[in-house]
Design an enzyme around this catalytic site. Structure first.
Site, mmCIF file in Angstrom:
data_model
loop_
_atom_site.group_PDB
_atom_site.id
_atom_site.type_symbol
_atom_site.label_atom_id
_atom_site.label_comp_id
_atom_site.label_asym_id
_atom_site.label_seq_id
_atom_site.Cartn_x
_atom_site.Cartn_y
_atom_site.Cartn_z
ATOM 1 N N LYS A 22 0.835 -1.213 0.000
ATOM 2 C CA LYS A 22 0.000 0.000 0.000
ATOM 3 C C LYS A 22 0.865 1.257 0.000
ATOM 4 C CE LYS A 22 -1.721 1.537 4.109
ATOM 5 N NZ LYS A 22 -1.437 2.948 4.388
ATOM 6 N N ASN A 23 1.874 1.265 0.873
ATOM 7 C CA ASN A 23 2.656 2.497 1.039
ATOM 8 C C ASN A 23 3.598 2.772 -0.129
ATOM 9 O OD1 ASN A 23 1.327 2.859 3.397
ATOM 10 N ND2 ASN A 23 3.080 2.477 4.751
ATOM 11 N N CYS A 116 -5.249 12.583 13.129
ATOM 12 C CA CYS A 116 -5.897 11.287 12.954
ATOM 13 C C CYS A 116 -5.677 10.463 14.207
ATOM 14 C CB CYS A 116 -5.408 10.583 11.700
ATOM 15 S SG CYS A 116 -3.746 9.994 11.841
ATOM 16 N N ARG A 121 0.275 14.353 12.958
ATOM 17 C CA ARG A 121 0.650 14.198 11.555
ATOM 18 C C ARG A 121 0.697 15.529 10.802
ATOM 19 N NH1 ARG A 121 -1.215 8.320 9.550
ATOM 20 N NH2 ARG A 121 0.782 8.469 8.552
ATOM 21 N N ASP A 305 4.653 0.736 12.249
ATOM 22 C CA ASP A 305 3.488 0.059 11.672
ATOM 23 C C ASP A 305 3.373 -1.405 12.092
ATOM 24 O OD1 ASP A 305 2.721 2.358 10.453
ATOM 25 O OD2 ASP A 305 3.186 1.745 8.410
ATOM 26 N N ILE A 327 7.508 7.355 17.017
ATOM 27 C CA ILE A 327 7.100 8.020 15.767
ATOM 28 C C ILE A 327 5.757 8.749 15.915
ATOM 29 C CG2 ILE A 327 6.682 7.709 13.278
ATOM 30 C CD1 ILE A 327 9.547 7.046 14.028
ATOM 31 N N ARG A 397 -8.365 -0.610 5.113
ATOM 32 C CA ARG A 397 -7.499 0.414 4.507
ATOM 33 C C ARG A 397 -6.148 -0.188 4.094
ATOM 34 N NH1 ARG A 397 -5.882 4.240 8.244
ATOM 35 N NH2 ARG A 397 -4.567 4.755 6.487
#
Ligand code: UD1
Length: 427
Positions: A22-23, A116, A121, A305, A327, A397
């Site tokens: 995805k990224n 979010c 962010r 992640d 992070i 997602r």
């Protein structure tokens, strides 16, 4: 809202192919705006975030067709550089359109992505990078307008190696006049994939994967066919799930070199891992051992992640583990949900102290964000009894039909969708 229902306690076993990243796909889709001609992308995962990106590209006038995991884009008809506010708010990654649209149209209108679930962010590093290349900024409420008659290559230093800012600046600089040298750049594999895609279309970029990226501006990029790399976070999620359920899983289309920090941690926990070209075998028969201290940091260190997923395994390990998140400030939301399942975790600011328990128990829990949701799926698979996970759209997602991924590995997991129940009721 869809729910996942899991009957846990069964070790995962079997072989599964890893989906495209995805990224990597999101910035590459945005970068397609820079190309003349047709771009064809293979191994694009079928995810909500990808769908939103394609919707935005279509609203901008681009012809985007998705056929399974192949996306064909013709951006010739792209007319607008105004990213629609409703779609911008749905997905932070729409920020990736800023660099390419500015390079192509000399101006771009976006909206600040709101805070979010996992933290604030900010986009200051993206904006400062574009300013350094010659863009003028105008901010009014949440709306940001960026204009540049000419983009001119220069030295750009990032105060923090932000993944998105590195990618945005690369995409803006690729058609700029002269040379851009980006220092303290992020080194994630997805940035290397973006460099490879752009270079295949005629760009002149070197250094992605290191902290210095040099972009020699070119006049034109020509659309090409390109295959997206495998998703290292999905692969990592499955490796952790195999360990947490004490199973034996083989991943294909997996890149072990992108997962060295996780492999190192799992081996320390006593999990057996064997790698060969494109294949990762994970086997865990006994109870894994606690891992003293893990810190999330930019690549190649342990990724944020995978923090919530690994915490599930640690909560079942023998002994105490400590996890520090550096992070994102809001990334411990899964802890409360795991506590409902019997986990023993104490959080002090950005550090979680995890005391291993012998068993987790099924419960009704809520996915609060994408990776927290994946963690709850792992917890449900490892737990005794039935787990119901709500707010599954967060998981959609980033995972291409997570229930199919795990049922192929022998898990008892099903999705319940109110719509399909209604369809059933209507015959
Ligand atoms: C990307 C990944 C995301 C991953 C994250 C960190 C994509 C689509 N998403 O997100 O899955 O969790 O990298 O590995 O690739 N920051 C600023 N100012 C900025 C930009 C970032 O202060 O202008 C801060 C952020 O608030 C955060 C940190 O830098 O604390 C890391 O963010 P960044 O690396 O930019 O992550 P993303 O690109 O948003």
């Amino acid at each position: 809202m869809d729910k996942l229902v899991i009957e846990g306690g069964k070790p995962l076993s079997g072989t599964i192919r890893i989906q495209g990243a995805k990224n990597a796909a999101l910035p590459i889709l945005a970068a397609s705006i820079l190309a003349d001609g047709v771009v064809q992308l293979d191994n694009v995962p079928q995810l909500l975030d990808i769908e939103v990106m394609l919707q935005i590209l279509r609203r901008l006038g681009c012809n985007a067709v998705q056929d399974g995991r192949t996306v064909t884009l013709d951006t010739t008809g792209t007319r607008s550089a105004h990213v629609p506010e409703d779609l911008m708010r749905q997905m932070r990654s729409s920020i990736f359109l800023m660099g390419p649209l500015l390079a192509r149209f000399k101006e771009v209108h976006i909206y600040q992505p709101g805070g979010c679930a996992i933290g604030e962010r900010k986009i200051d590093l993206h904006l400062r990078g574009l300013q350094a290349l010659g863009a003028e900024l105008e901010q009014c409420g949440g709306r940001v307008t960026c204009r540049a008659e000419r983009l001119v290559g220069t030295d750009v230093h990032l105060d923090f190696p932000s993944v998105g800012a590195t990618e945005n600046i690369m995409m803006a600089a690729v058609l700029a006049e002269g040379t851009t040298v980006l220092t303290n750049a992020a080194r994630e594999p997805e940035i290397v994939d973006l460099q490879n895609f752009l270079n295949q279309m005629g760009a002149n970029i070197i250094g992605a994967g290191t902290d210095t990226i040099t972009i020699e501006g070119v006049n034109q990029l020509i659309g090409k066919r390109y295959e997206i790399i495998p998703d290292r976070i999905v692969a990592g999620t499955l490796m952790i799930a195999a360990a947490a359920t004490r199973g034996a899983v083989t991943l294909t289309n997996a890149h072990a070199g992108h997962l060295t920090s996780l492999i190192h941690i799992l081996r320390r926990a006593g999990v057996q891992i064997a790698t060969s070209d494109g294949i990762i075998n994970v086997t865990c028969f006994g109870r894994p051992r606690a891992v003293e201290r893990i810190v999330t940091s930019p690549y190649p260190a342990f990724p944020t992640d995978l923090q919530s997923q690994l915490m599930v395994m640690l909560s079942l390990c023998d002994g105490f583990s400590v996890m520090k998140e550096t992070i994102f400030e809001g990334r411990f939301k899964h802890v409360e949900e795991l506590a409902r399942m019997g986990a023993d975790i104490r959080v002090d600011l950005s550090t979680a102290f995890i005391k291993g328990v012998t068993r987790l128990y099924g419960a009704t829990v809520e996915a609060t964000d994408l990776r927290a949701g994946a963690a709850l799926v792992i917890a449900g698979l490892a737990a005794q009894g039935r787990t119901v996970i709500e707010q599954v759209h967060h998981i959609d997602r980033g995972y291409d039909q997570i229930e199919h991924i795990f049922s192929r590995l022998g898990a008892r997991i099903e999705r319940y969708s109110p719509v399909s129940r209604l369809d059933f009721a209507n015959g």
